[in-house]
Design a protein around this motif. Structure first.
Motif, PDB file in Angstrom:
ATOM      1  N   MET A  90      11.370  20.325   6.625  1.00 48.21           N
ATOM      2  CA  MET A  90      11.151  21.061   7.868  1.00 48.21           C
ATOM      3  C   MET A  90       9.671  21.021   8.237  1.00 48.21           C
ATOM      4  N   THR A  91       9.416  20.726   9.489  1.00 54.67           N
ATOM      5  CA  THR A  91       8.021  20.686   9.944  1.00 54.67           C
ATOM      6  C   THR A  91       7.536  22.107  10.214  1.00 54.67           C
ATOM      7  N   ILE A  92       6.395  22.439   9.659  1.00 56.73           N
ATOM      8  CA  ILE A  92       5.922  23.814   9.822  1.00 56.73           C
ATOM      9  C   ILE A  92       4.694  23.882  10.731  1.00 56.73           C
ATOM     10  N   ILE A  93       3.872  22.829  10.697  1.00 63.70           N
ATOM     11  CA  ILE A  93       2.749  22.752  11.649  1.00 63.70           C
ATOM     12  C   ILE A  93       2.889  21.437  12.410  1.00 63.70           C
ATOM     13  N   GLU A  94       2.839  21.531  13.731  1.00 64.39           N
ATOM     14  CA  GLU A  94       2.921  20.338  14.553  1.00 64.39           C
ATOM     15  C   GLU A  94       1.746  20.311  15.508  1.00 64.39           C
ATOM     16  N   VAL A  95       0.926  19.282  15.404  1.00 64.23           N
ATOM     17  CA  VAL A  95      -0.212  19.133  16.307  1.00 64.23           C
ATOM     18  C   VAL A  95       0.000  17.819  17.034  1.00 64.23           C
ATOM     19  N   ASP A  96      -0.027  17.873  18.360  1.00 65.91           N
ATOM     20  CA  ASP A  96       0.266  16.668  19.134  1.00 65.91           C
ATOM     21  C   ASP A  96      -0.753  16.482  20.255  1.00 65.91           C
ATOM     22  N   GLY A  97      -1.549  15.451  20.124  1.00 66.00           N
ATOM     23  CA  GLY A  97      -2.495  15.100  21.194  1.00 66.00           C
ATOM     24  C   GLY A  97      -3.552  16.158  21.454  1.00 66.00           C
ATOM     25  N   LEU A  98      -4.001  16.840  20.381  1.00 69.03           N
ATOM     26  CA  LEU A  98      -4.971  17.935  20.545  1.00 69.03           C
ATOM     27  C   LEU A  98      -6.318  17.440  21.083  1.00 69.03           C
ATOM     28  N   VAL A  99      -6.795  18.105  22.136  1.00 72.07           N
ATOM     29  CA  VAL A  99      -8.094  17.789  22.724  1.00 72.07           C
ATOM     30  C   VAL A  99      -8.916  19.058  22.804  1.00 72.07           C
ATOM     31  N   LYS A 100     -10.178  18.977  22.378  1.00 74.80           N
ATOM     32  CA  LYS A 100     -11.095  20.119  22.525  1.00 74.80           C
ATOM     33  C   LYS A 100     -12.454  19.593  22.960  1.00 74.80           C
ATOM     34  N   ARG A 101     -12.963  20.168  24.029  1.00 79.50           N
ATOM     35  CA  ARG A 101     -14.282  19.774  24.522  1.00 79.50           C
ATOM     36  C   ARG A 101     -15.232  20.951  24.464  1.00 79.50           C
ATOM     37  N   TYR A 102     -16.504  20.659  24.197  1.00 75.75           N
ATOM     38  CA  TYR A 102     -17.565  21.648  24.409  1.00 75.75           C
ATOM     39  C   TYR A 102     -18.445  21.078  25.502  1.00 75.75           C
ATOM     40  N   GLY A 103     -18.309  21.578  26.693  1.00 73.18           N
ATOM     41  CA  GLY A 103     -19.042  21.007  27.817  1.00 73.18           C
ATOM     42  C   GLY A 103     -18.571  19.580  28.048  1.00 73.18           C
ATOM     43  N   ASP A 104     -19.509  18.624  28.051  1.00 69.53           N
ATOM     44  CA  ASP A 104     -19.154  17.226  28.289  1.00 69.53           C
ATOM     45  C   ASP A 104     -18.728  16.522  27.010  1.00 69.53           C
ATOM     46  N   HIS A 105     -18.962  17.202  25.889  1.00 70.15           N
ATOM     47  CA  HIS A 105     -18.772  16.563  24.603  1.00 70.15           C
ATOM     48  C   HIS A 105     -17.346  16.803  24.112  1.00 70.15           C
ATOM     49  N   THR A 106     -16.593  15.705  23.903  1.00 71.27           N
ATOM     50  CA  THR A 106     -15.231  15.842  23.388  1.00 71.27           C
ATOM     51  C   THR A 106     -15.282  15.809  21.867  1.00 71.27           C
ATOM     52  N   VAL A 107     -15.000  16.948  21.258  1.00 71.86           N
ATOM     53  CA  VAL A 107     -15.115  17.065  19.801  1.00 71.86           C
ATOM     54  C   VAL A 107     -13.839  16.608  19.113  1.00 71.86           C
ATOM     55  N   VAL A 108     -12.697  16.939  19.719  1.00 68.26           N
ATOM     56  CA  VAL A 108     -11.414  16.519  19.178  1.00 68.26           C
ATOM     57  C   VAL A 108     -10.719  15.757  20.292  1.00 68.26           C
ATOM     58  N   ASN A 109     -10.304  14.507  19.994  1.00 69.02           N
ATOM     59  CA  ASN A 109      -9.847  13.624  21.062  1.00 69.02           C
ATOM     60  C   ASN A 109      -8.480  13.040  20.718  1.00 69.02           C
ATOM     61  N   SER A 133      -3.219  14.126  16.294  1.00 70.47           N
ATOM     62  CA  SER A 133      -1.810  14.471  16.077  1.00 70.47           C
ATOM     63  C   SER A 133      -1.483  14.378  14.594  1.00 70.47           C
ATOM     64  N   PHE A 134      -0.755  15.357  14.093  1.00 71.63           N
ATOM     65  CA  PHE A 134      -0.198  15.262  12.745  1.00 71.63           C
ATOM     66  C   PHE A 134       0.862  16.339  12.594  1.00 71.63           C
ATOM     67  N   ALA A 135       1.698  16.189  11.574  1.00 69.56           N
ATOM     68  CA  ALA A 135       2.732  17.188  11.324  1.00 69.56           C
ATOM     69  C   ALA A 135       2.729  17.507   9.838  1.00 69.56           C
ATOM     70  N   VAL A 136       2.827  18.798   9.529  1.00 68.19           N
ATOM     71  CA  VAL A 136       2.799  19.227   8.138  1.00 68.19           C
ATOM     72  C   VAL A 136       4.172  19.773   7.772  1.00 68.19           C
ATOM     73  N   GLU A 137       4.720  19.266   6.663  1.00 68.73           N
ATOM     74  CA  GLU A 137       6.040  19.709   6.212  1.00 68.73           C
ATOM     75  C   GLU A 137       5.901  20.957   5.348  1.00 68.73           C
ATOM     76  N   GLN A 138       6.979  21.737   5.316  1.00 66.52           N
ATOM     77  CA  GLN A 138       6.946  22.958   4.519  1.00 66.52           C
ATOM     78  C   GLN A 138       6.712  22.643   3.043  1.00 66.52           C
ATOM     79  N   GLY A 139       5.833  23.410   2.408  1.00 62.60           N
ATOM     80  CA  GLY A 139       5.568  23.265   0.984  1.00 62.60           C
ATOM     81  C   GLY A 139       4.555  22.183   0.648  1.00 62.60           C
ATOM     82  N   GLU A 140       4.043  21.507   1.668  1.00 68.85           N
ATOM     83  CA  GLU A 140       3.065  20.453   1.435  1.00 68.85           C
ATOM     84  C   GLU A 140       1.661  21.016   1.259  1.00 68.85           C
ATOM     85  N   ILE A 141       0.818  20.252   0.567  1.00 60.37           N
ATOM     86  CA  ILE A 141      -0.624  20.463   0.713  1.00 60.37           C
ATOM     87  C   ILE A 141      -1.099  19.295   1.566  1.00 60.37           C
TER      88      ILE A 141
END
Lengths: 266, 246
Positions: free
Chosen positions: A1-20, A23-31
């Protein structure tokens, strides 16, 4: 079972794109590890997962909840250990645990947690009197006191001495054995190899690789090579005896060491 | 026990572990009142105060000073320090919003400053025969409005100061004019008209006058209540606008 799903995450600080587009998915019980150099966007990524920062694009779900929802529901399910998050100087360990456990609907038994983290003899000690390792252990305890389903640990072992680091690793495995899914931010390959079931390597705000640690190491076909000038005479046999080292050559006064795995990582 | 009460209890314990803050907020004012009261001239009826005694004039001024210590020294310093050190950020990852921590700080400061005020009134009455407020509802309303206005200003200082140290500096800069216009050096009755008019529009100038009026047995003037309410709304609004958790 997928417990964390990140898809196409983008984060900018002003003009600077820090996260571009991470995407990843974390299954239950995983490290699940997030590995990368300083400034790669690792912490920003997990802060968006924790709901501490608002994202500029993409979707995130943790246990089906969008961290942007301000219902507070996620905070019962996700425990966070922050890279820079402290307690008041004069708050005692026992008081902090009692206080934080009162914030949750179904808290873990904090005395047991403190015993596992070997802090029981520090219950009456003020936060400012704890050593770096003890502060780290307390912050892990606080991240787990709400009996979360997911724990996010950010650069947990940075600044710890090697013994304290190994203790922390044992501890993280112990936490996973309780059924907690762990998202671990680190910049040590050694740590990622030892702990993580899978890991995403992030550089300049993008996922450049996503695999098991063994898979990542085997991908590096040609291995790595470093060249250096020894400051004192050095017998090349010392280096070639290491299992990861494939070749040692002399080039003038310099040594060129080739190898696989973590031989050339700090 | 609710998170607010538990946090308030914890914050109060932490407060009492800071001897300097405890001294200046809780002990300093009663000591000052006792020293002033020990001066014989302070206890004589004085012509310039319309036959009132100087010590009675000073009780509300010292109450104002106590309130300023809490609102401008202890509160902004603690909050800015918590932000600087990431304590507020740490709380953001728990189900309890950091706003509750703010609430706990305000609740603690209100209760402790009210206790300090009661102590001042009791010392004034028992040691120097200063009359207690005759118009109790008027005094309570005036006191609550003064508290709100001062804490709103304290929160504004905490919002604008980037670090704990700068919060102390900014709080001190605001502290001196505030207690000056409350009459700490020149009581309002002896101020030139222009200064007294300015004082009418400062939070604690209005506060001291409203407490004096209530002590004398009348409702505080509407002007002074409105001034304190105005400071609460303006400073509180700005604080809400500029407050940052990290």
């Amino acid at each position: 079972m997928t417990i964390i799903e990140v898809d196409g995450l983008v984060k900018r600080y002003g003009d600077h794109t820090v996260v571009n587009g991470v995407s990843f998915a974390v299954e239950q019980g995983e490290i699940f590890g997030i590995l990368g150099p300083n400034g790669a966007g690792k912490t920003t990524t997990v802060e968006c997962v924790e709901g501490l920062r608002a994202r500029d694009g993409g979707t995130i779900r943790v246990c089906g909840i969008d961290p942007r929802d301000d219902s507070g529901e996620l905070r019962h399910l996700l425990g966070a250990q922050l890279q820079a998050g402290e307690l008041p100087d004069k708050l005692k360990v026992g008081e902090a645990m009692e206080l934080y456990s009162s914030f949750y609907r179904r808290p873990a038994d904090w005395r047991e947690l403190i015993a596992t983290l070997r802090l029981t003899d520090k219950l009456d000690t003020q936060f400012r009197r704890l050593s770096g390792g003890q502060k780290q252990r307390l912050s892990i305890a606080l991240a787990l006191v709400g009996a979360p389903r997911v724990a996010v640990l950010d650069e947990l072992t940075t600044g710890l001495d090697p013994q304290a680091r190994r203790d922390a690793w044992d501890l993280i495995e112990g936490v996973r054995d309780r059924g907690v899914t762990i998202l671990l931010v680190t910049h040590f390959m050694e740590e990622a190899e030892r702990l993580c079931d899978r890991l995403a390597v992030i550089d300049s705000g993008r996922v450049v690789a996503l695999d098991t640690p063994a898979g990542l190491v085997s991908r590096v076909e040609h291995g790595q090579r470093i060249r250096f000038r020894p400051s004192a005479p050095l017998d090349p046999a010392v280096l070639s005896a290491l299992p990861e080292v494939t070749a040692v050559e002399r080039a003038g006064g310099q040594l060129v060491v080739s190898g696989r795995g973590t031989c050339c990582s700090p | 026990m609710s998170a607010l009460l538990r946090l308030t209890t914890t914050e109060t314990k932490l407060f009492f572990r800071e001897p300097m803050i405890v001294f200046f907020t809780l002990a300093f004012s009663p000591i000052l009142l006792v020293i002033l009261g020990a001066i014989p001239a302070m206890r004589e009826p004085a012509e310039e105060f319309g036959g009132a005694r100087m010590i009675s004039v000073y009780v509300p001024i010292i109450v104002a000073m106590t309130l300023s210590m809490f609102a401008l020294n202890s509160l902004p310093q603690l909050l800015a320090l918590y932000r600087e050190k990431g304590v507020l950020r740490r709380m953001r990852t728990t189900p309890v919003k950091p706003g509750v921590l703010l609430g706990a700080q305000l609740l603690m400061s209100t209760v402790l400053s009210a206790v300090a005020t009661l102590a001042l009134l009791a010392i004034g009455r028992l040691a120097f025969g200063v009359a207690l407020p005759r118009h109790l509802p008027g005094y309570v309303v005036g006191y609550l409005l003064g508290t709100l206005a001062m804490f709103a200003i304290g929160l504004l200082v905490a919002s604008l100061a980037p670090t704990g140290k700068s919060a102390v500096a900014m709080g001190t800069v605001v502290f001196f004019p505030t207690v000056f216009f409350a009459g700490l050096w020149v009581p309002r009755d002896k101020m030139p008209d222009i200064l007294r008019t300015i004082s009418d529009f400062t939070p604690l100038g209005a506060g001291v006058q409203s407490w004096q009026d209530a002590t004398a047995g009348q409702w505080p003037q509407l002007l002074h209540l409105a001034v304190m309410l105005g400071w609460t709304l303006v400073a509180g609004g700005l604080a809400a606008r500029y407050f940052r958790w990290e």
